[in-house]
Design a protein around this motif. Sequence first.
Motif, PDB file in Angstrom:
ATOM      1  N   VAL A  43       0.864  -1.186   0.000  1.00  0.00           N
ATOM      2  CA  VAL A  43       0.000   0.000   0.000  1.00  0.00           C
ATOM      3  C   VAL A  43       0.899   1.234   0.000  1.00  0.00           C
ATOM      4  O   VAL A  43       1.738   1.409   0.889  1.00  0.00           O
ATOM      5  CB  VAL A  43      -0.949   0.009   1.220  1.00  0.00           C
ATOM      6  CG1 VAL A  43      -1.691   1.347   1.301  1.00  0.00           C
ATOM      7  CG2 VAL A  43      -1.949  -1.131   1.120  1.00  0.00           C
ATOM      8  N   TYR A  44       0.729   2.053  -1.024  1.00  0.00           N
ATOM      9  CA  TYR A  44       1.502   3.285  -1.121  1.00  0.00           C
ATOM     10  C   TYR A  44       0.655   4.435  -0.598  1.00  0.00           C
ATOM     11  O   TYR A  44      -0.572   4.391  -0.653  1.00  0.00           O
ATOM     12  CB  TYR A  44       1.923   3.550  -2.570  1.00  0.00           C
ATOM     13  CG  TYR A  44       2.749   2.426  -3.179  1.00  0.00           C
ATOM     14  CD1 TYR A  44       3.429   1.504  -2.378  1.00  0.00           C
ATOM     15  CD2 TYR A  44       2.846   2.299  -4.567  1.00  0.00           C
ATOM     16  CE1 TYR A  44       4.187   0.487  -2.949  1.00  0.00           C
ATOM     17  CE2 TYR A  44       3.601   1.284  -5.143  1.00  0.00           C
ATOM     18  CZ  TYR A  44       4.260   0.382  -4.328  1.00  0.00           C
ATOM     19  OH  TYR A  44       4.996  -0.626  -4.881  1.00  0.00           O
ATOM     20  N   HIS A  45       1.323   5.446  -0.094  1.00  0.00           N
ATOM     21  CA  HIS A  45       0.598   6.560   0.528  1.00  0.00           C
ATOM     22  C   HIS A  45       1.313   7.871   0.258  1.00  0.00           C
ATOM     23  O   HIS A  45       2.469   7.886  -0.178  1.00  0.00           O
ATOM     24  CB  HIS A  45       0.485   6.324   2.044  1.00  0.00           C
ATOM     25  CG  HIS A  45       1.825   6.208   2.723  1.00  0.00           C
ATOM     26  ND1 HIS A  45       2.591   7.301   3.039  1.00  0.00           N
ATOM     27  CD2 HIS A  45       2.535   5.109   3.122  1.00  0.00           C
ATOM     28  CE1 HIS A  45       3.719   6.891   3.605  1.00  0.00           C
ATOM     29  NE2 HIS A  45       3.717   5.568   3.666  1.00  0.00           N
ATOM     30  N   SER A  46       0.650   8.968   0.573  1.00  0.00           N
ATOM     31  CA  SER A  46       1.250  10.283   0.355  1.00  0.00           C
ATOM     32  C   SER A  46       2.279  10.586   1.453  1.00  0.00           C
ATOM     33  O   SER A  46       2.284   9.966   2.511  1.00  0.00           O
ATOM     34  CB  SER A  46       0.167  11.358   0.368  1.00  0.00           C
ATOM     35  OG  SER A  46      -0.525  11.335   1.599  1.00  0.00           O
ATOM     36  N   GLY A  47       3.110  11.583   1.153  1.00  0.00           N
ATOM     37  CA  GLY A  47       4.031  12.107   2.153  1.00  0.00           C
ATOM     38  C   GLY A  47       5.292  11.284   2.306  1.00  0.00           C
ATOM     39  O   GLY A  47       5.548  10.339   1.566  1.00  0.00           O
ATOM     40  N   PRO A  48       6.094  11.658   3.304  1.00  0.00           N
ATOM     41  CA  PRO A  48       7.284  10.874   3.619  1.00  0.00           C
ATOM     42  C   PRO A  48       6.894   9.559   4.301  1.00  0.00           C
ATOM     43  O   PRO A  48       5.720   9.372   4.628  1.00  0.00           O
ATOM     44  CB  PRO A  48       8.050  11.785   4.584  1.00  0.00           C
ATOM     45  CG  PRO A  48       7.028  12.681   5.190  1.00  0.00           C
ATOM     46  CD  PRO A  48       5.952  12.847   4.162  1.00  0.00           C
ATOM     47  N   PRO A  49       7.849   8.642   4.522  1.00  0.00           N
ATOM     48  CA  PRO A  49       7.513   7.349   5.121  1.00  0.00           C
ATOM     49  C   PRO A  49       6.822   7.508   6.480  1.00  0.00           C
ATOM     50  O   PRO A  49       7.127   8.438   7.234  1.00  0.00           O
ATOM     51  CB  PRO A  49       8.872   6.668   5.296  1.00  0.00           C
ATOM     52  CG  PRO A  49       9.766   7.334   4.310  1.00  0.00           C
ATOM     53  CD  PRO A  49       9.283   8.741   4.205  1.00  0.00           C
ATOM     54  N   VAL A  50       5.914   6.593   6.762  1.00  0.00           N
ATOM     55  CA  VAL A  50       5.216   6.617   8.046  1.00  0.00           C
ATOM     56  C   VAL A  50       4.791   5.188   8.391  1.00  0.00           C
ATOM     57  O   VAL A  50       4.497   4.386   7.495  1.00  0.00           O
ATOM     58  CB  VAL A  50       4.001   7.586   8.004  1.00  0.00           C
ATOM     59  CG1 VAL A  50       2.894   7.072   7.100  1.00  0.00           C
ATOM     60  CG2 VAL A  50       3.463   7.872   9.407  1.00  0.00           C
ATOM     61  N   PHE A 249       5.478  16.562   7.583  1.00  0.00           N
ATOM     62  CA  PHE A 249       5.703  17.272   6.325  1.00  0.00           C
ATOM     63  C   PHE A 249       7.127  16.957   5.911  1.00  0.00           C
ATOM     64  O   PHE A 249       8.037  17.056   6.735  1.00  0.00           O
ATOM     65  CB  PHE A 249       5.541  18.773   6.548  1.00  0.00           C
ATOM     66  CG  PHE A 249       5.345  19.570   5.285  1.00  0.00           C
ATOM     67  CD1 PHE A 249       6.336  19.633   4.319  1.00  0.00           C
ATOM     68  CD2 PHE A 249       4.157  20.242   5.054  1.00  0.00           C
ATOM     69  CE1 PHE A 249       6.152  20.357   3.158  1.00  0.00           C
ATOM     70  CE2 PHE A 249       3.964  20.971   3.885  1.00  0.00           C
ATOM     71  CZ  PHE A 249       4.954  21.032   2.942  1.00  0.00           C
ATOM     72  N   GLY A 250       7.342  16.548   4.660  1.00  0.00           N
ATOM     73  CA  GLY A 250       8.693  16.230   4.227  1.00  0.00           C
ATOM     74  C   GLY A 250       9.043  16.947   2.933  1.00  0.00           C
ATOM     75  O   GLY A 250       8.182  17.185   2.091  1.00  0.00           O
ATOM     76  N   ILE A 251      10.333  17.301   2.813  1.00  0.00           N
ATOM     77  CA  ILE A 251      10.812  17.828   1.532  1.00  0.00           C
ATOM     78  C   ILE A 251      12.032  17.025   1.087  1.00  0.00           C
ATOM     79  O   ILE A 251      12.720  16.402   1.897  1.00  0.00           O
ATOM     80  CB  ILE A 251      11.172  19.335   1.593  1.00  0.00           C
ATOM     81  CG1 ILE A 251      12.406  19.590   2.472  1.00  0.00           C
ATOM     82  CG2 ILE A 251      10.001  20.150   2.085  1.00  0.00           C
ATOM     83  CD1 ILE A 251      13.023  20.973   2.291  1.00  0.00           C
ATOM     84  N   ARG A 252      12.255  17.032  -0.214  1.00  0.00           N
ATOM     85  CA  ARG A 252      13.480  16.485  -0.781  1.00  0.00           C
ATOM     86  C   ARG A 252      14.163  17.576  -1.589  1.00  0.00           C
ATOM     87  O   ARG A 252      13.499  18.471  -2.117  1.00  0.00           O
ATOM     88  CB  ARG A 252      13.169  15.312  -1.715  1.00  0.00           C
ATOM     89  CG  ARG A 252      12.795  14.038  -0.991  1.00  0.00           C
ATOM     90  CD  ARG A 252      12.229  13.053  -1.993  1.00  0.00           C
ATOM     91  NE  ARG A 252      12.625  11.695  -1.704  1.00  0.00           N
ATOM     92  CZ  ARG A 252      12.303  10.663  -2.476  1.00  0.00           C
ATOM     93  NH1 ARG A 252      11.613  10.835  -3.597  1.00  0.00           N
ATOM     94  NH2 ARG A 252      12.682   9.450  -2.148  1.00  0.00           N
ATOM     95  N   VAL A 253      15.488  17.465  -1.657  1.00  0.00           N
ATOM     96  CA  VAL A 253      16.284  18.505  -2.305  1.00  0.00           C
ATOM     97  C   VAL A 253      17.168  17.855  -3.364  1.00  0.00           C
ATOM     98  O   VAL A 253      17.750  16.786  -3.126  1.00  0.00           O
ATOM     99  CB  VAL A 253      17.149  19.238  -1.242  1.00  0.00           C
ATOM    100  CG1 VAL A 253      18.070  20.247  -1.902  1.00  0.00           C
ATOM    101  CG2 VAL A 253      16.252  19.914  -0.215  1.00  0.00           C
ATOM    102  N   SER A 254      17.253  18.504  -4.520  1.00  0.00           N
ATOM    103  CA  SER A 254      17.922  17.892  -5.678  1.00  0.00           C
ATOM    104  C   SER A 254      19.309  17.343  -5.352  1.00  0.00           C
ATOM    105  O   SER A 254      19.617  16.191  -5.643  1.00  0.00           O
ATOM    106  CB  SER A 254      18.019  18.923  -6.810  1.00  0.00           C
ATOM    107  OG  SER A 254      18.728  18.383  -7.888  1.00  0.00           O
TER     108      SER A 254
END
Lengths: 403, 500
Positions: A43-50, A249-254
């Motif tokens: 099951v995939y979900h939104s956001g960062p891992p939880v 809340f998660g962000i990723r950076v290039s």
Amino acid sequence: MSWGERIDTANAEAVRRMLAAQPRWIDVLPAREAIPGMRERDVYHSGPPVTWERMSGAQRGAVLCAAAFEVWSDPATFNFSPNHHHGGVGPMAGVVSPSMPVFVLEDRASGLRAYAALEEPRMNFGAFDEAAVALRRYWRDELAPALGTAIRAKGGLDLVPLIARGLHRGDEMHNRPAAATSLMLLDIIPDLLRSVAQDVAIRTIEYIREDEIFFLSLSMGAAKLMADAARDVEHSTVVTAMARNGTDFGIRVSGLGDRWFTAPSPVAKGLYLSGFSAADAGADMGDSAITETAGLGGFVLQGAPAINEMLGSTAAEASAAASEMREITVAEHPSWTLPALDFRGAPLGIDIRKVVDTGILPIIDTAIAHREPGHPIIGAGLTRPPMDCFTSALRAFAAEVGV
Amino acid sequence: MIATRVLPDTYRDSGTLMALASRLQELPGVTRAMSIMATPRNLELLHTMIALPPLECAASDLLVVVEGAEAAAAIARVDELLIRRVVAGGGATAQPRTLKSALALRPANLAVISVPGPFAAREARRALRRGMHVFLFSNGVSLDDERSLKREAAERDLLLMGPDCGTAIIDGIPVGFANRVRRGNIGIVGASGTGIQEISSLIQRMGGGVTHAIGTGSRDLSDAVGGTVTMQGIGLLADDEATEVIVIVSKPPSSAVADAVMRRAKATGKRVVHCFVGGTTTLEDAALEACGFPAAARPSGISHRLPIVGLFSGGTLASETRMLTGGEILDLGDDEFTRGRPHPMIDPTIRIERIRAVPPDATLLIDVVLGEGSHPDPAGALIDVLRVRGGKTVASVCGTELDPQNRDAQVAKLREAGVVVARSNAAAALGMEGELPRMAATQLARTSLPLFGGQLSVVNLGLTSFADNLESHGVPVTRVDWSPPSGGDEELARILDRLT
């Protein structure tokens, strides 16, 4: 070359790659066919891992809906992972199980693909009643096959020009993709009528006609392909994902690879539907902030004054907040232009340095889900990410380059 | 109860419908409110939520349903609530948050910066890189930053006044803490804020006038900085036709720098007056000489009753008094007293506390500094605590009759409270009596430094009083709603500096 210049060059390259992407909607398929490597009980979900234990109420509700839809038991033992780890995005809870249909998009420039889970106001917000499950079945059994057939017959639909047209008609592509929904529908009606049974085609057209936000999945998918194109540019401080799971809340950076920089997700400020108030609201949720990552949504509010009332802001306030986004971005989109700003382009490419420096956080349009499982949409509003996501990313970047 | 209302052929956007429902729901006696376009699908959905009475409506109609004890009263207000409430002040646009966005609103040629020291250098650097001159009030800027900023300014042919620059007068307009003086033929370059204030005020009171006063920052004449901005300022005044006399004022510089500065000044061919506080020339002497008067004869000894205690708000005024009296003279504007509290030129509290503790028999020396930026009534704030000391307080009032506080009125207040008011800081220190000589006031034609193109236009980062004062002189000011990077985290600021 100073670090500043090196990073500026890398960021220019990241944005160049975003702009070079040519996202195209090519299919609608069950997730297990669309997503390489997806297995049963994934099951995939939104956001960062939880984990199930930390999962927000609404996201748990959506998982329960997926369990009912797949007819699986024991949701706590599903294999959870973020959509973003599988090349996809999903609005709100963003829950995707193998039988659920997803939009398939392809970057014509690179051949890379992305998926986008479908938008609707029930399961995505944590409802798991019969109506919520029935809507998924209708999608699986009729709407998705019809749309898939039509778009294959059409040979795909380019999304950058369609989004450009929508922006000129009052959309911002996150909370308000109404014009793009109509434009997309107009575009595929002939293909639907030619390729599927007439009663199915008519029901499909009617369904989309009644759902102004239908296009959101496609604007998210397009944004995802653009953001993915900008991943892994060495020394770039451009944000390539902003996503929430209702807990974090998660962000990723290039330039920082696949790492997530997370902080507790805030509660949006906005308006509530009948019978609900801020006391019911869950923390902000969804992969849809990928639209802001690609310069849409809250970043182009000046072009979508019709949503100000829903967001609870005046035109001047919304315009001022969106204008500030030019302080934290590195470029402007050449074809996503805003007539209200004398055709300036959408602000594109969030630079974490600029966010930390100015204290200006990205502004995000969002919908609001209940804090408990079992409810459809309860409101909509505006939110901003926690500053900690950006400061921890900047510290990690400094450590990585040894500064 | 349930009340419904159908507005035939009325379309509203979904956002407006949500807003209407939410406004209805805020009314007393309403438990739920819904407003929708009456499409078949919406009606179907509504029926699952609420037991509706039979309705006659079409897809183009707007349907409002209200549930609750006061549902009827609420539904009667639908028309009124459909009209957008305008939020008071909602039309205002946000203040710019950065120098960059301020400049996008309106071009400007001077950045006035008074943000906390650790962040001031980066803002100054940004202003220079955007081609702006800088008035850098902030202190706490490192020597390395000061040197590199001054080097960058010189390379770009820009003027960097500061850091730790309290006072300037550009084209007759006071910047920072400064006094209102008429235009004249005397230009001032100063590394000392209250030194510039004292000299320019004395010039005004003698009937003279000032072209420009260029602040350099307190460390400019140190060996480490080397007088870069002082030299630049002398050059500017040399080129300024209206400037016939150049006054240089500083705390004691290193002798090498002093020699270089004086050589540069003499080379202008203009009349040069200098006051290195702590040397032989007082601030009053320098003002007199600049106006063409001889220095006043000094008394052989000090007539004040001992011990002498000085409680000062101006740093240079305190130094000069210390040097002339040898008494126990405190500069209450020093970092050691102002940490975490406002400067005594703005807030008299610390000085009032200290005055109470002065032994009754001692002679108390004080300065009262007027002008832009200072307390609106500094004499008034002190007279209660001074009155009880009888005639044992000697004050000087640094300011002019043009200042917002009006020097004449301030002097009268002090004298009424029994304070002896001397004509200048040096006169107060030495117990000299008599007034300043006067010449016929001459109002010179406006000139301006070529640097500022004749029209000062400012972006203000920091103290809003600086912006208020400049605006009161008709200077266009864009105010930045400044906040420190990442809430003031200095480590992050250092990281940012290295990565930008």
